[in-house]
Design a protein around this motif. Sequence first.
Motif, PDB file in Angstrom:
ATOM      1  N   THR A 151      50.980  40.336  44.101  1.00 28.58           N
ATOM      2  CA  THR A 151      49.807  41.070  43.642  1.00 28.58           C
ATOM      3  C   THR A 151      48.823  41.396  44.751  1.00 28.58           C
ATOM      4  N   LEU A 152      48.851  40.633  45.832  1.00 27.48           N
ATOM      5  CA  LEU A 152      47.926  40.845  46.947  1.00 27.48           C
ATOM      6  C   LEU A 152      48.718  40.894  48.239  1.00 27.48           C
ATOM      7  N   SER A 153      48.325  41.781  49.133  1.00 26.68           N
ATOM      8  CA  SER A 153      48.964  41.801  50.445  1.00 26.68           C
ATOM      9  C   SER A 153      48.115  42.545  51.456  1.00 26.68           C
ATOM     10  N   VAL A 154      48.229  42.111  52.695  1.00 23.40           N
ATOM     11  CA  VAL A 154      47.732  42.914  53.803  1.00 23.40           C
ATOM     12  C   VAL A 154      48.648  44.133  53.924  1.00 23.40           C
ATOM     13  N   ARG A 155      48.068  45.295  54.091  1.00 22.84           N
ATOM     14  CA  ARG A 155      48.852  46.518  54.232  1.00 22.84           C
ATOM     15  C   ARG A 155      49.425  46.612  55.648  1.00 22.84           C
ATOM     16  N   ALA A 156      50.479  47.398  55.781  1.00 26.33           N
ATOM     17  CA  ALA A 156      51.110  47.551  57.088  1.00 26.33           C
ATOM     18  C   ALA A 156      50.113  48.046  58.125  1.00 26.33           C
ATOM     19  N   ASP A 157      49.184  48.897  57.699  1.00 21.72           N
ATOM     20  CA  ASP A 157      48.180  49.428  58.618  1.00 21.72           C
ATOM     21  C   ASP A 157      46.837  48.744  58.469  1.00 21.72           C
ATOM     22  N   GLY A 158      46.815  47.579  57.784  1.00 24.96           N
ATOM     23  CA  GLY A 158      45.557  46.894  57.517  1.00 24.96           C
ATOM     24  C   GLY A 158      45.232  45.819  58.541  1.00 24.96           C
ATOM     25  N   GLU A 159      44.028  45.320  58.452  1.00 24.41           N
ATOM     26  CA  GLU A 159      43.573  44.241  59.336  1.00 24.41           C
ATOM     27  C   GLU A 159      44.293  42.941  58.970  1.00 24.41           C
TER      28      GLU A 159
END
Length: 479
Positions: free
Chosen positions: A288-296
């Motif tokens: 349900t939650l994740s850091v995005r590939a282009d995220g911090e």
Amino acid sequence: MMGAMTTLLAALLDGALDDPEAIRVGDVAMTGPELLGAAAVVADQIVERPDEGPVAVLAEPTAQTVVAMVGALLAGVPVVPVPPDTGPGERGHVLTDSGASLWIGERPPEVTLPVRKVDLRQRSGDQTREAPNDGPALILYTSGTTGAPKGVLLSRAAMAAGLDGLADAWDWTADDTLAHGLPLFHVHGLGLGVFGALRIGSRLVHVGRPKPELYAAAVRDHGATLLFGVPTIWSRIAADPDSAGALRPARLLVSGSAPLPVPVFERVRELTGQAPVERYGMSETMITLSVRADGERRPGWVGQPVAGVSTRIVSTDEENEGELLPHDGETIGELQLQGPGLFTGYLGRPEATAATWTDDGWFRTGDAAVIDAGGYHRIVGRRSVDLIKTGGYRVGAGEIETALLEHVGISEAAVVGEPDDDLGQRIVAHVVVSGDPIDPDEVIAFVADRLSAHKRPREVRVVDALPRNAMGKVQKARL
């Protein structure tokens, strides 16, 4: 994204994955059509039975296991993945509780169900289509820390929604090659690590055992771009510079199933040239939650809700239970969520199912978390064992564990709250020492120098090892 597709195994059933190395499990490689043909044989055997109950699959990390599970989905019956190392008592509970009517794989002596084995050489011309996605695909059993293990019903639609959310967050496409060495009886290794590839169309390499050198070989020899691991695996990789350096060509390193210690996060970043992506999920919810590939990528933070998911944190204090709490990055509350990837319920447990939902339709995760102003989440831990109320303060065990792991002499740490007549709960740290003996008082002072004084352990206990389950999670109830 593939939200419009109506089947879980979308890419497989559409004829994708036609590369000879499309699906590799250990030393066995096959194309998607070969997997589908072998799975159709299993499906034929399943539908011929007079009893249409769930199918139990011995979830060893083999090609036969993948074929068996795909075959069950083609036949339209739920799969009950059975861990290979489960003892007779727990295995008996799982089989009885699930109503399994067929066993696929090597049958233990005490199992009396009819048995089928998978022959990878056989093919069926009847390419059975996958059943409608409104039924259960998997019955996953919980760890049983609060009683007998419960069967989590995950539908095809829920799994597909969760996978599509991750495809969006991670830019996961058919151009990727996914590699991992995770067990095939959890959401992480099976739901994401097998069915994800078969839905999205990325090549799959299951390395068999989670060894650093095998992860390195997956990148070097098979061009793996997307790697899944639990913190134990990443810790081993961080301790093996040669294997870690071989991961540099990979596009995304994903860690989940338990918190990744900050020193491991930093060491992996140093050796591979990229920080791991952390994410959060449960058997009941997919991811349900994740850091995005282009995220911090921040150590200890599991990112933002994936597509379709909403979250909130609420108070669990008696005087204001259920009150919405601010997203200030500091206030701790119970994480609750909504979204299309949630489970149908616990098999045969209507009361337990009802207890997981609020009156206004939010799923109670049982996890304590904070959310910052930008929507990033940090999981403090389970409310029952990781949220410690001491001296009038609410303290997250994870924050103290992170501080302990900064100590040069400590390699592992687990913090729990124990009953205390004065404080309500006192903070007790269990630590594994990596070198010379440590002075508990010095460790307590070490933490107090880094955190608020009320967050320091009142007692430090040195142990040889921390009890962990198959996914590397510390079993704090045993402490």
